[in-house]
Design a protein around this motif. Structure first.
Motif, mmCIF file in Angstrom:
data_model
loop_
_atom_site.group_PDB
_atom_site.id
_atom_site.type_symbol
_atom_site.label_atom_id
_atom_site.label_comp_id
_atom_site.label_asym_id
_atom_site.label_seq_id
_atom_site.Cartn_x
_atom_site.Cartn_y
_atom_site.Cartn_z
ATOM 1 N N ALA A 187 39.040 1.186 -39.126
ATOM 2 C CA ALA A 187 38.189 0.033 -39.377
ATOM 3 C C ALA A 187 38.600 -0.623 -40.681
ATOM 4 C CB ALA A 187 36.713 0.433 -39.436
ATOM 5 N N THR A 188 38.350 -1.919 -40.784
ATOM 6 C CA THR A 188 38.635 -2.666 -42.002
ATOM 7 C C THR A 188 37.488 -3.606 -42.328
ATOM 8 O OG1 THR A 188 39.781 -4.484 -40.870
ATOM 9 C CG2 THR A 188 41.126 -2.607 -41.579
ATOM 10 N N ILE A 189 37.417 -3.987 -43.587
ATOM 11 C CA ILE A 189 36.513 -5.033 -44.036
ATOM 12 C C ILE A 189 37.230 -5.826 -45.116
ATOM 13 C CG2 ILE A 189 35.381 -3.468 -45.672
ATOM 14 C CD1 ILE A 189 32.793 -5.096 -45.164
ATOM 15 N N ASP A 190 37.170 -7.156 -45.027
ATOM 16 C CA ASP A 190 37.893 -7.968 -45.981
ATOM 17 C C ASP A 190 36.951 -8.630 -46.978
ATOM 18 O OD1 ASP A 190 38.633 -10.954 -43.920
ATOM 19 O OD2 ASP A 190 36.761 -10.215 -44.774
ATOM 20 N N HIS A 191 37.517 -9.502 -47.803
ATOM 21 C CA HIS A 191 36.768 -10.128 -48.885
ATOM 22 C C HIS A 191 35.659 -11.051 -48.393
ATOM 23 C CE1 HIS A 191 40.413 -12.326 -47.786
ATOM 24 N NE2 HIS A 191 39.706 -13.426 -47.993
ATOM 25 N N ASN A 192 35.723 -11.472 -47.152
ATOM 26 C CA ASN A 192 34.671 -12.286 -46.557
ATOM 27 C C ASN A 192 33.648 -11.465 -45.783
ATOM 28 O OD1 ASN A 192 35.616 -14.869 -47.438
ATOM 29 N ND2 ASN A 192 37.187 -14.800 -45.836
ATOM 30 N N GLY A 193 33.801 -10.152 -45.783
ATOM 31 C CA GLY A 193 32.914 -9.301 -45.022
ATOM 32 C C GLY A 193 33.262 -9.196 -43.555
ATOM 33 N N VAL A 194 34.402 -9.743 -43.154
ATOM 34 C CA VAL A 194 34.831 -9.665 -41.769
ATOM 35 C C VAL A 194 35.355 -8.264 -41.484
ATOM 36 C CG1 VAL A 194 36.423 -10.575 -40.043
ATOM 37 C CG2 VAL A 194 35.346 -12.116 -41.692
ATOM 38 N N THR A 195 34.892 -7.671 -40.403
ATOM 39 C CA THR A 195 35.269 -6.308 -40.044
ATOM 40 C C THR A 195 36.088 -6.283 -38.767
ATOM 41 O OG1 THR A 195 33.203 -5.982 -38.822
ATOM 42 C CG2 THR A 195 33.222 -5.346 -41.140
ATOM 43 N N THR A 196 36.932 -5.279 -38.649
ATOM 44 C CA THR A 196 37.655 -5.003 -37.418
ATOM 45 C C THR A 196 37.568 -3.510 -37.130
ATOM 46 O OG1 THR A 196 39.878 -4.539 -38.325
ATOM 47 C CG2 THR A 196 39.261 -6.859 -37.995
ATOM 48 N N TYR A 197 37.614 -3.165 -35.835
ATOM 49 C CA TYR A 197 37.535 -1.782 -35.394
ATOM 50 C C TYR A 197 38.508 -1.548 -34.258
ATOM 51 C CZ TYR A 197 32.982 -1.876 -37.759
ATOM 52 O OH TYR A 197 31.966 -2.015 -38.677
ATOM 53 N N THR A 198 39.125 -0.390 -34.267
ATOM 54 C CA THR A 198 39.888 0.004 -33.108
ATOM 55 C C THR A 198 38.937 0.252 -31.948
ATOM 56 O OG1 THR A 198 41.484 1.608 -32.233
ATOM 57 C CG2 THR A 198 39.846 2.433 -33.775
ATOM 58 N N ASP A 199 39.421 0.021 -30.734
ATOM 59 C CA ASP A 199 38.572 0.176 -29.559
ATOM 60 C C ASP A 199 38.037 1.594 -29.406
ATOM 61 O OD1 ASP A 199 40.412 -2.119 -27.384
ATOM 62 O OD2 ASP A 199 38.841 -2.472 -28.871
ATOM 63 N N PHE A 200 38.744 2.571 -29.948
ATOM 64 C CA PHE A 200 38.305 3.953 -29.806
ATOM 65 C C PHE A 200 37.006 4.244 -30.544
ATOM 66 C CE2 PHE A 200 42.919 4.319 -29.026
ATOM 67 C CZ PHE A 200 42.879 4.924 -27.791
ATOM 68 N N VAL A 201 36.664 3.436 -31.560
ATOM 69 C CA VAL A 201 35.459 3.684 -32.342
ATOM 70 C C VAL A 201 34.472 2.532 -32.280
ATOM 71 C CG1 VAL A 201 36.826 5.108 -33.908
ATOM 72 C CG2 VAL A 201 36.304 2.738 -34.535
ATOM 73 N N LYS A 202 34.843 1.425 -31.686
ATOM 74 C CA LYS A 202 33.971 0.255 -31.638
ATOM 75 C C LYS A 202 32.659 0.608 -30.942
ATOM 76 C CE LYS A 202 36.075 -3.541 -31.028
ATOM 77 N NZ LYS A 202 36.845 -4.667 -30.420
#
Length: 124
Positions: free
Chosen positions: A49-64
């Motif tokens: 998972a990631t979170i950037d300076h704008n608060g946008v997050t991403t997740y791999t499908d395995f943990v979403k």
């Protein structure tokens, strides 16, 4: 210099929850990129998972839908809330940070600093 250290790992039964924390130091950039990575025994390192300076997050499908990444208000601590844990989530989890405008779990180039890792073990 950026220093990262994970805490909150441990052992949990299938279906249980854990929350990992990552303390940071000397990290403040308008294009920061923060993330969690994991590596199972004998496996490859993979983005979680990631979170950037704008608060946008991403997740791999395995943990979403099961994991949530977040920061505290002071932006000094990174969290990974892990719910509905399964045995294949067993791995060493690493907190990572870097600088880049493109911050995604599938894009490893921005990550320059890493914590020592925290072990998460999920039993059947």
């Amino acid at each position: 210099q950026v220093h990262l250290r994970e805490s909150g790992g441990g052992s949990v039964e299938s279906g249980g929850s854990l929350r990992l924390s990552c303390s940071t130091s000397n990290y403040n950039h308008e294009f920061y990129c923060l993330g969690w990575w994991r590596q199972a025994q004998g496996g490859e390192r993979e983005g979680v998972a990631t979170i950037d300076h704008n608060g946008v997050t991403t997740y791999t499908d395995f943990v979403k839908g099961r994991f949530t990444v977040a920061q505290d208000n002071a932006k000094t601590t990174l969290y990974l809330q892990m719910n509905s844990l399964q045995p294949n989530d067993t791995a060493t989890y690493y907190c990572a940070s870097g600088v880049g405008n493109y911050c995604r779990y599938w894009y490893p180039l921005p990550f320059s600093w890493w914590g020592p890792g925290a072990q998460v073990t999920v039993t059947s």
